[in-house]
Design a protein around this motif. Sequence first.
Motif, PDB file in Angstrom:
ATOM      1  N   LYS A  97     -35.130 -61.740 -26.861  1.00 57.29           N
ATOM      2  CA  LYS A  97     -34.465 -62.312 -28.036  1.00 57.29           C
ATOM      3  C   LYS A  97     -34.375 -63.839 -27.889  1.00 57.29           C
ATOM      4  O   LYS A  97     -34.658 -64.589 -28.828  1.00 57.29           O
ATOM      5  CB  LYS A  97     -33.071 -61.698 -28.161  1.00 57.29           C
ATOM      6  N   LYS A  98     -33.990 -64.276 -26.691  1.00 50.72           N
ATOM      7  CA  LYS A  98     -33.905 -65.723 -26.442  1.00 50.72           C
ATOM      8  C   LYS A  98     -35.275 -66.370 -26.574  1.00 50.72           C
ATOM      9  O   LYS A  98     -35.417 -67.460 -27.127  1.00 50.72           O
ATOM     10  CB  LYS A  98     -33.363 -65.974 -25.027  1.00 50.72           C
ATOM     11  N   LEU A  99     -36.260 -65.661 -26.043  1.00 47.94           N
ATOM     12  CA  LEU A  99     -37.625 -66.177 -26.072  1.00 47.94           C
ATOM     13  C   LEU A  99     -38.082 -66.386 -27.514  1.00 47.94           C
ATOM     14  O   LEU A  99     -38.693 -67.402 -27.850  1.00 47.94           O
ATOM     15  CB  LEU A  99     -38.543 -65.177 -25.368  1.00 47.94           C
ATOM     16  N   HIS A 100     -37.763 -65.428 -28.344  1.00 48.08           N
ATOM     17  CA  HIS A 100     -38.157 -65.535 -29.744  1.00 48.08           C
ATOM     18  C   HIS A 100     -37.488 -66.725 -30.403  1.00 48.08           C
ATOM     19  O   HIS A 100     -38.103 -67.480 -31.145  1.00 48.08           O
ATOM     20  CB  HIS A 100     -37.801 -64.251 -30.494  1.00 48.08           C
ATOM     21  N   ARG A 101     -36.214 -66.914 -30.065  1.00 50.19           N
ATOM     22  CA  ARG A 101     -35.483 -68.039 -30.647  1.00 50.19           C
ATOM     23  C   ARG A 101     -36.139 -69.348 -30.219  1.00 50.19           C
ATOM     24  O   ARG A 101     -36.241 -70.293 -30.984  1.00 50.19           O
ATOM     25  CB  ARG A 101     -34.029 -67.982 -30.186  1.00 50.19           C
ATOM     26  N   ARG A 102     -36.574 -69.393 -28.963  1.00 50.57           N
ATOM     27  CA  ARG A 102     -37.118 -70.618 -28.408  1.00 50.57           C
ATOM     28  C   ARG A 102     -38.518 -70.921 -28.951  1.00 50.57           C
ATOM     29  O   ARG A 102     -38.844 -72.056 -29.263  1.00 50.57           O
ATOM     30  CB  ARG A 102     -37.210 -70.441 -26.900  1.00 50.57           C
ATOM     31  N   LEU A 103     -39.342 -69.873 -29.066  1.00 49.22           N
ATOM     32  CA  LEU A 103     -40.722 -70.089 -29.493  1.00 49.22           C
ATOM     33  C   LEU A 103     -40.830 -70.184 -31.014  1.00 49.22           C
ATOM     34  O   LEU A 103     -41.674 -70.903 -31.531  1.00 49.22           O
ATOM     35  CB  LEU A 103     -41.622 -68.954 -28.986  1.00 49.22           C
ATOM     36  N   GLY A 104     -39.984 -69.418 -31.701  1.00 52.41           N
ATOM     37  CA  GLY A 104     -40.006 -69.434 -33.163  1.00 52.41           C
ATOM     38  C   GLY A 104     -41.303 -68.902 -33.759  1.00 52.41           C
ATOM     39  O   GLY A 104     -41.659 -69.246 -34.878  1.00 52.41           O
TER      40      GLY A 104
END
Lengths: 273, 362
Positions: B177-184
């Motif tokens: 979830k964090k990764l998705h937020r970071r990569l967008g």
Amino acid sequence: MTKPLRPALIGGVLLAVLGSLCPFLWFVLTSFKSQIQVEAIPPTWWPDGSLGFYTSALSEHRLLYYIRNSVIVAGATTVIALVVATPAAYALARLRMAGKAWILGGLLCVAMFPHIVIAGPVWQILERLGGLNTHWGLVLPYVSLTLPLAVWVLTTFFHELPFELEEAARIDGCTTWQALYRIVLPLAAPGLFTATILTFIYAWNEFFFALLILTDPEHQTLPVGIALFQGEFTMPWGEIAAASVIATLPLIIIVLLFQRRIINGLSAGAVKG
Amino acid sequence: MAGLVLRHIEKTFGRTPVLHDVSLEAGDGEFVVLLGPSGCGKSTLLRIIAGLEPQTRGSVHIGGRCVDALPPSDRDIAMVFQHYALYPHLTVRENLAFGLKMRGKPKAVIQARIAETAALLEIHDLLDRKPRELSGGQQQRVAMGRAIVRKPRLFLFDEPLSNLDARLRTSMRVELKKLHRRLGTTMVYVTHDQAEAMTLGNTIAVMNHGRIQQIGRPDQIYHEPGNPFVAGFIGSPPMNMFEGSYRLHQRELEFRAGELTLRVPFQAHDLVGADSGIATLGIRPEDVTFEPPESRHVAVAGTIDLIENLGGDSIVYLVIQGQSLVARTSPVLRQHAGDSVTACMKNFHLFMNEIRIPWPSS
């Protein structure tokens, strides 16, 4: 394992190993004997370490010729069989196609034909093609006889490799061929080794077709050459033993070097990697 | 701009249809979860998006471009496989580099990207190891790394957490979830695990039998399930469902299923159609309580059959008027099996002909 069973099993193994090694040991010992020792009655066990038989096998019986012929025939057979078997096995392992089981079963049947059954037709075909007394004339039947085994070994191997790997490679930018040689072949190396060695050993040892097709001493391979050491009135046991040691040595070296890989190859499909 | 658009995708294997008219749209940067039981066609759909499987009909657009004619390598996607599919004969570093190398990126760029990815996923210590020397969780990270390093326009995940143990799965979920937020970047994620779907997705597409049953935000899917399948599939324990008949009165709906009769407050004009008929009534276990009823609640007397104490809360199996009913209560219930209780129910879901009937706001 229960305790009383252990000694019995160990004994069994020892018996099997000794039993199969005995003839080999005997001709190794014989090859280092002198002519007098070979013919001595009662037989002497321990050789005096003479290399006389080796030199006479090489010089008088043209052993080097036979070795050269065998290397050519077995090498060509192995290369051609593997080059044909690899894509065939890959296709059989990967493609969705009808009658796959029939093809594999058919290959197995072909491999099981007794050689004597096909000897006549093979000879006739080669005679028409002008393949008698040529190396390619022997390579041709060898390839067709070793292909089924090579295809089987490789098919099992390719089957074991997860298809996901190739899909990952395709997404990573590989074409089907690139995926085959960059991902699949390196991973199928144990299978390739196994198929290579089994094919090579077959072609190196084969006697029947070699005797049938190659009547000209110029083209004869090791097994036939050694068998024909025998003269009209003489049986040169010492030279035969020395030549046999030389003929067997390459196989022993190859098998020892790649033992682990061969075992991996033969047990593919039995255990999940 | 749309990250991913699927138009009327159909797929048949031989004569067996596996996908029927699937259409889906995901905005740029959206996290879409394809959720459904095994065999519902969700993985096939993902493989069609990836280009690993051709669709029988319909078209796939990635980043505003139709990719139907493109092979997987030209679709600008990266995929994380269920079994990771790391190349066993290559080190982690070579695994990460492989896709970039195949695309002919310069060495300096490859090295920089690997360093960046390794830092992001905290896998720098593993770079020189072979995949078999890694634990499941580490392999999982490397598999993610191999996808991230390419900086694709679209990420595809095929049940990537299903091979991890429960604890690791939860922590990887948070990281993802964090990764998705970071990569967008737009992500499509296939799972049969509703907890993963609810926590990860901005949008969930629930699938069954090769059809999309409902597309919506996680809370929509949960609170307003579009049909009995979605209602039963989402939620744990599953929603209580009663098949029965209804009759409309002036301010209430009388629902009968066997011996059970429920009188639910209802505005008759909300219901389009007949005054009586066949329907399915659903109540989530968490909407059954044992507190004194309020005006909008429906109270029914019953007996406790079994209590499963989960520590923080408990799952109570009841029998009310010959029907079984499951309740989930928190804190832990003090009663015992065999005790008589009054179950208070709220937030009913009504389905007719497999379609949700909107309930008046209560």
